[in-house]
Design a protein around this motif. Structure first.
Motif, PDB file in Angstrom:
ATOM      1  N   LYS A 136      20.006  23.155  19.161  1.00  0.00           N
ATOM      2  CA  LYS A 136      20.765  23.978  20.101  1.00  0.00           C
ATOM      3  C   LYS A 136      20.628  25.462  19.795  1.00  0.00           C
ATOM      4  O   LYS A 136      20.642  26.292  20.715  1.00  0.00           O
ATOM      5  CB  LYS A 136      22.237  23.547  20.070  1.00  0.00           C
ATOM      6  N   LEU A 137      20.495  25.798  18.518  1.00  0.00           N
ATOM      7  CA  LEU A 137      20.312  27.210  18.154  1.00  0.00           C
ATOM      8  C   LEU A 137      19.027  27.757  18.770  1.00  0.00           C
ATOM      9  O   LEU A 137      18.998  28.894  19.250  1.00  0.00           O
ATOM     10  CB  LEU A 137      20.274  27.360  16.622  1.00  0.00           C
ATOM     11  N   SER A 138      17.976  26.952  18.782  1.00  0.00           N
ATOM     12  CA  SER A 138      16.711  27.421  19.361  1.00  0.00           C
ATOM     13  C   SER A 138      16.856  27.687  20.859  1.00  0.00           C
ATOM     14  O   SER A 138      16.239  28.611  21.391  1.00  0.00           O
ATOM     15  CB  SER A 138      15.578  26.418  19.096  1.00  0.00           C
ATOM     16  N   VAL A 139      17.684  26.874  21.523  1.00  0.00           N
ATOM     17  CA  VAL A 139      17.948  27.101  22.952  1.00  0.00           C
ATOM     18  C   VAL A 139      18.676  28.434  23.132  1.00  0.00           C
ATOM     19  O   VAL A 139      18.327  29.244  24.000  1.00  0.00           O
ATOM     20  CB  VAL A 139      18.786  25.944  23.558  1.00  0.00           C
ATOM     21  N   LEU A 140      19.679  28.674  22.298  1.00  0.00           N
ATOM     22  CA  LEU A 140      20.455  29.908  22.403  1.00  0.00           C
ATOM     23  C   LEU A 140      19.548  31.146  22.233  1.00  0.00           C
ATOM     24  O   LEU A 140      19.618  32.087  23.030  1.00  0.00           O
ATOM     25  CB  LEU A 140      21.554  29.934  21.338  1.00  0.00           C
TER      26      LEU A 140
ATOM     27  N   VAL B   9      14.117  28.174  12.679  1.00  0.00           N
ATOM     28  CA  VAL B   9      14.427  28.443  14.084  1.00  0.00           C
ATOM     29  C   VAL B   9      14.327  29.933  14.381  1.00  0.00           C
ATOM     30  O   VAL B   9      13.728  30.356  15.368  1.00  0.00           O
ATOM     31  CB  VAL B   9      15.840  27.915  14.437  1.00  0.00           C
ATOM     32  N   ALA B  10      14.900  30.759  13.506  1.00  0.00           N
ATOM     33  CA  ALA B  10      14.868  32.207  13.728  1.00  0.00           C
ATOM     34  C   ALA B  10      13.437  32.730  13.694  1.00  0.00           C
ATOM     35  O   ALA B  10      13.038  33.531  14.545  1.00  0.00           O
ATOM     36  CB  ALA B  10      15.719  32.910  12.679  1.00  0.00           C
ATOM     37  N   SER B  13      11.427  31.754  16.766  1.00  0.00           N
ATOM     38  CA  SER B  13      11.758  32.613  17.902  1.00  0.00           C
ATOM     39  C   SER B  13      11.063  33.961  17.766  1.00  0.00           C
ATOM     40  O   SER B  13      10.481  34.473  18.721  1.00  0.00           O
ATOM     41  CB  SER B  13      13.268  32.837  17.987  1.00  0.00           C
ATOM     42  N   TRP B  14      11.139  34.528  16.574  1.00  0.00           N
ATOM     43  CA  TRP B  14      10.480  35.818  16.332  1.00  0.00           C
ATOM     44  C   TRP B  14       8.980  35.709  16.617  1.00  0.00           C
ATOM     45  O   TRP B  14       8.403  36.520  17.347  1.00  0.00           O
ATOM     46  CB  TRP B  14      10.712  36.272  14.885  1.00  0.00           C
ATOM     47  N   ASN B  15       8.351  34.704  16.049  1.00  0.00           N
ATOM     48  CA  ASN B  15       6.900  34.546  16.227  1.00  0.00           C
ATOM     49  C   ASN B  15       6.539  34.314  17.691  1.00  0.00           C
ATOM     50  O   ASN B  15       5.502  34.797  18.163  1.00  0.00           O
ATOM     51  CB  ASN B  15       6.379  33.394  15.360  1.00  0.00           C
ATOM     52  N   ALA B  16       7.395  33.590  18.404  1.00  0.00           N
ATOM     53  CA  ALA B  16       7.121  33.328  19.819  1.00  0.00           C
ATOM     54  C   ALA B  16       7.165  34.623  20.633  1.00  0.00           C
ATOM     55  O   ALA B  16       6.338  34.830  21.529  1.00  0.00           O
ATOM     56  CB  ALA B  16       8.136  32.321  20.381  1.00  0.00           C
TER      57      ALA B  16
END
Lengths: 159, 159
Positions: A136-140, B9-10, B13-16
């Motif tokens: 869910k964190l990745s969705v946020l 996860v963080a 997101s950064w890499n994406a």
């Protein structure tokens, strides 16, 4: 404790972006919302409808509930003519935007920290076992970046 | 385990977002980078310089090292005329962009999960004791949103 901190940091970021969005939308008149953000690009009202639809779909995705405004999905998620908008007025869309974010925020506030590490609803148990980062964190974080991306565009409608 | 997941996860997101940025920049010619992203708005090259400067300042902020391109700060952080740019060419700026993100990524990869919950360098020990959410993770999420915001604008220079 550390998971609790992560939850606070993630929600602080989310809330900051929502506040930034509201400040930008508040600074744009209903009339200016009908304009394209740049030549031959989406109108402000289209992007607002698009953001509502994307946030609305977070409700089922995160297991919070059913979408509130599924009637918007056809126009604001599937329509390839980005200048089109349906008969929903910008005043109504502004109300929807406030309502959908209030519902998300209330749900997020009630999450236990560990809940952010649980799977979202469109990944199977089997896949999640192999890819536990699809939580869910990745969705946020993904939706936060999506909002920021369009806010940079919508900001062009400010005076 | 859970902190490790948060880190993954963080960073995913950064890499994406960095990958998305590179895809957008790759799709814009050097000539088009000189254009304003919308009428009377920043040029592509200015926004690229601005993003480099902001990412460069993450190095001292996160305790990774000294800035690599401090000569850009005057033009791309303090300049209020957003259409100006200095004599650095867009070709050079593209190289700087790649280099600064490579340096950040290498540092992030080496971080222990717990390191994201440590304080950044511009908050005092005393303030951090009261506001432990002002940590390195909060810097990462903030800069991620900043990048997304401007990417939405820069994307208008694509064909």
């Amino acid at each position: 404790m550390t998971n609790q901190l992560t939850k606070i940091v993630a929600l602080n970021s989310w809330n900051a972006i929502i506040t930034q969005a509201n400040t930008i939308f508040d600074a744009i008149s209903n009339e200016d919302m009908m304009k394209e953000v740049a030549p031959n690009r989406s109108t402000g009202v289209y992007l607002l409808g698009h953001l509502i639809a994307v946030h609305d779909r977070m409700l089922p995705l995160l297991g919070i509930g059913e979408p509130m405004y599924p009637q918007l999905f056809e126009t604001y998620l599937k329509n390839t003519d980005l200048k089109k908008y349906d008969s929903t007025t910008v005043i109504e869309l502004r109300e929807y935007w406030t309502a959908i974010n209030a519902k998300l925020t209330a749900a997020f506030d009630s999450y236990e920290a560990e809940e952010w590490l649980q799977k979202h609803t469109t990944i199977s148990d089997e896949d999640f076992a192999n890819e536990p980062h699809r939580n869910k964190l990745s969705v946020l974080l993904s939706r936060m970046n999506h909002l920021s991306y369009h806010l940079g565009q919508i900001s062009f409608l400010k005076g």
